[in-house]
Design an enzyme around this catalytic site. Sequence first.
Site, PDB file in Angstrom:
ATOM      1  N   GLY A  48       1.700  56.197  95.540  1.00 53.53           N
ATOM      2  CA  GLY A  48       2.256  56.658  94.277  1.00 53.53           C
ATOM      3  C   GLY A  48       1.174  56.987  93.279  1.00 53.53           C
ATOM      4  N   HIS A  49       1.450  56.697  92.028  1.00 51.01           N
ATOM      5  CA  HIS A  49       0.531  57.076  90.948  1.00 51.01           C
ATOM      6  C   HIS A  49       0.619  56.029  89.843  1.00 51.01           C
ATOM      7  CE1 HIS A  49      -1.742  59.696  88.263  1.00 51.01           C
ATOM      8  NE2 HIS A  49      -0.848  59.442  87.331  1.00 51.01           N
ATOM      9  N   ASP A  81      26.615  56.626  91.914  1.00 56.40           N
ATOM     10  CA  ASP A  81      26.274  55.344  91.304  1.00 56.40           C
ATOM     11  C   ASP A  81      26.455  55.485  89.801  1.00 56.40           C
ATOM     12  OD1 ASP A  81      24.049  57.062  91.171  1.00 56.40           O
ATOM     13  OD2 ASP A  81      22.634  55.394  91.028  1.00 56.40           O
ATOM     14  N   ASP A  89      20.869  56.336  94.189  1.00 55.45           N
ATOM     15  CA  ASP A  89      21.201  57.711  94.572  1.00 55.45           C
ATOM     16  C   ASP A  89      21.211  57.877  96.089  1.00 55.45           C
ATOM     17  OD1 ASP A  89      21.453  58.478  91.949  1.00 55.45           O
ATOM     18  OD2 ASP A  89      19.410  59.247  91.773  1.00 55.45           O
ATOM     19  N   LYS A 101      17.702  57.287  78.473  1.00 55.56           N
ATOM     20  CA  LYS A 101      17.848  58.615  79.083  1.00 55.56           C
ATOM     21  C   LYS A 101      18.100  59.689  78.022  1.00 55.56           C
ATOM     22  CE  LYS A 101      20.354  59.273  82.774  1.00 55.56           C
ATOM     23  NZ  LYS A 101      19.535  59.673  83.922  1.00 55.56           N
ATOM     24  N   ASP A 159      24.853  66.846  92.194  1.00 52.77           N
ATOM     25  CA  ASP A 159      24.716  65.794  93.204  1.00 52.77           C
ATOM     26  C   ASP A 159      23.711  64.740  92.747  1.00 52.77           C
ATOM     27  OD1 ASP A 159      26.549  66.543  95.069  1.00 52.77           O
ATOM     28  OD2 ASP A 159      25.185  67.823  96.197  1.00 52.77           O
ATOM     29  N   ASP A 160      23.837  63.522  93.312  1.00 48.49           N
ATOM     30  CA  ASP A 160      22.946  62.432  92.959  1.00 48.49           C
ATOM     31  C   ASP A 160      21.520  62.672  93.424  1.00 48.49           C
ATOM     32  OD1 ASP A 160      24.614  60.345  91.640  1.00 48.49           O
ATOM     33  OD2 ASP A 160      25.769  60.550  93.469  1.00 48.49           O
ATOM     34  N   CYS A 183      18.384  52.658  81.435  1.00 52.23           N
ATOM     35  CA  CYS A 183      19.117  53.924  81.327  1.00 52.23           C
ATOM     36  C   CYS A 183      19.533  54.229  79.896  1.00 52.23           C
ATOM     37  CB  CYS A 183      20.337  53.886  82.244  1.00 52.23           C
ATOM     38  SG  CYS A 183      19.941  54.466  83.902  1.00 52.23           S
ATOM     39  N   ASP A 214      13.640  58.557  90.127  1.00 49.24           N
ATOM     40  CA  ASP A 214      14.191  57.898  88.941  1.00 49.24           C
ATOM     41  C   ASP A 214      13.072  57.141  88.239  1.00 49.24           C
ATOM     42  OD1 ASP A 214      16.219  57.092  87.116  1.00 49.24           O
ATOM     43  OD2 ASP A 214      17.641  57.091  88.782  1.00 49.24           O
TER      44      ASP A 214
END
Length: 725
Positions: free
Chosen positions: A524-525, A609, A474, A407, A434-435, A404, A451
């Site tokens: 996913g990717h 969180d 979240d 970010k 909101d989360d 984080c 995330d």
Amino acid sequence: MHLPLPLTRDLVLVGGGHSHALLLRMWGMDPLPGARLTLINPGPVAFYSGMLPGHIAGHYDRSELQIDLVRLARFAGARFVDTTATGIDTENRQVKLSNGTRLRYDALAVDIGITTDIPQIPGFAEHGVPAKPLDGFALAWNTWCDRLRAGAVAPQICIIGAGIAGVELALAMRHRSGALGQPARIEIVDSARALDGISGDSRSALFERLRQDDIILHEQAPVAKVTATGVELVSGAQIEASFVLGCAGARPHDWIAETGLQHAAGYLSVDRHLRSLSAPEIFASGDCADLSFAPRPKAGVYAVRAAPILFQNLRATLAGGSLRRFRPQKDYLKLVSLGDKAALADRSGVTLSGPWLWRWKDWIDRRFMHKMQDLPRMPAPPLPPRRAKGLDELHGDQPLCGGCGAKVAGSELQQALAKLPAPMRPEVASLPGDDAAILSTGDGFQVLTTDHLRAFTEDPALFARIAAVHALGDIWAMGAAPQVALANVTLPPMRGALQQQTLGEILGAATEVFRAEGADLVGGHTSTGAECSIGFTLTGLRPTPPVTLAGGRPGDALILTKPLGTGTILAGEMQGRAHGADVLDALASMARPQGTAARILAGAHAMTDVTGFGLAGHLLAICDASELGAEIRLEDIGFYRGAVALAADGIRSTLAPANRDVSGRMLLPEDPRAELLFDPQTAGGLLAAVGQGEAQGILRALLDAGFDARQIGSLVEGPAFLTVL
């Protein structure tokens, strides 16, 4: 953009012995492009055996003989895996680990030292202390000394094993107990001849020193059992002792003989290049190796002198080139501490002793540890001589943090999000800030979040586990049950075998986390990029309206489920200033799921969180949405070990200055702990506002479930302002 050079070969080091510690230092100063380095070791530190008697005698602090393997691994750009190797699959070139996983290798080196047979003596495991591992012995000894000082134990010691190590430690213990004002009665027992393997004059000199210090020696005296009150010999004699130390029965680790590799009584047999006689891609050094071409006694000097040969030959194995021969000297200087600051020297039948030899030994030992602890700062690549304005300011001296800490700053993010139009679909019920997104369904609510993290560890499995826990935050914060996950993985360039292994580790670790919480990882990717990054998109279900930021009430107690400081610790590690044990402690906490905590907090009035914007930023988000103020107490907040000291030294995550923009809405004391309120957290704790009447019961349930939860303050009437007491 130029991608980094692809990774094409895996080098795995098993064990953090002296050879490997020195190799890590050399690798950090001259890495091999294209090679990925991994160190496997149980625990973050190795002890330098040469200084152990001095520590036992009280001449060195414990930290002075610790080799921080986590820090060395960071310096070398290596992955550190905190576990024990249990075997080698030579056919598939994989190392087996105690946690059930396997790591592949193209070249492998083993330096795991030796173990002991002492615990096989009846009662020893319950009442005795083995000399190895050294850190366990040092901890037990210091605890016993504290009890001796307090008058809680009798000054009586028995040492099993009368080799050089046993005698040296007996003299050290005698000196330390005497310095504490209670010189211990020490007896040494051995089933064979004492001080075998040392010259006659030196042996006689050590016998005389034992006599001068009133240390009693029992030769040809096998031990029958160890009890709570001492040692019983086969002869029936009883030796009273409140501290029983085992220094005998050295032997190799069992799993070496089970690998199928050629060995000598369990010691891995190597040739003149330190390669296994069975597999040329496997190397061994230190006490676990059998120098088949030139048998030598087990001594640290050979491990130290093998390091540069091992370094060269591993590089040659991975990159091509000629191998160097290891030529161990036929004899070596034995320097034996005599308890006080004096030492005895023995070489080639010549014996000397005196304080000047201690000073010489001390100089040798400190020079070695200086190499391990004072790592050179490797210069960053210089900026181009011609560059755009402002580049110097943004580039800075500190490398960009991962997790984080990478970010986008909160102020820039809010301005960008403010330009998004309001939802046009009727089922989208999210509130600003909101989360996660909230979607109303026919029979309840679904929450949706995503995330993504930039790597902060070289261990892809550990990183994936933390990224999964972080993304789940979240979902948990809104009181929902995790449902399904999609992965988004970027790997640095690497050849197919490494790519397959790495992706398998990532997906395996993430699946384990999600399945434990009732969610499925369904796809996913993947992509290739400049560095490893992992993200997850998640959905969760809740039959009733999710917990949001807006439900806080005046008087609500604020409960935080994890300590603070991960961003500072990770920044400190990147700068080589964090202790490895503190780093591993923080990583383990980050990797711990919080589903149980979320279920305990499911009735919270408001919850979030604590992640990238720090405790201050996320708490003020609750205050904004709930239109309330908050008061918190620094004394009630938990901080990760080492974080406050790093903060006091000015260590900050790269995102921390931007997070501090909210300080204009805060009343802050002058305290390094206050700086950690702005520290970006990765996989941080849940912050919940609960009714005061329920707070103690909830807190007790969290503590019973093993969470380091704290009640840190409360919400109060007034504007969205945070007072820190």
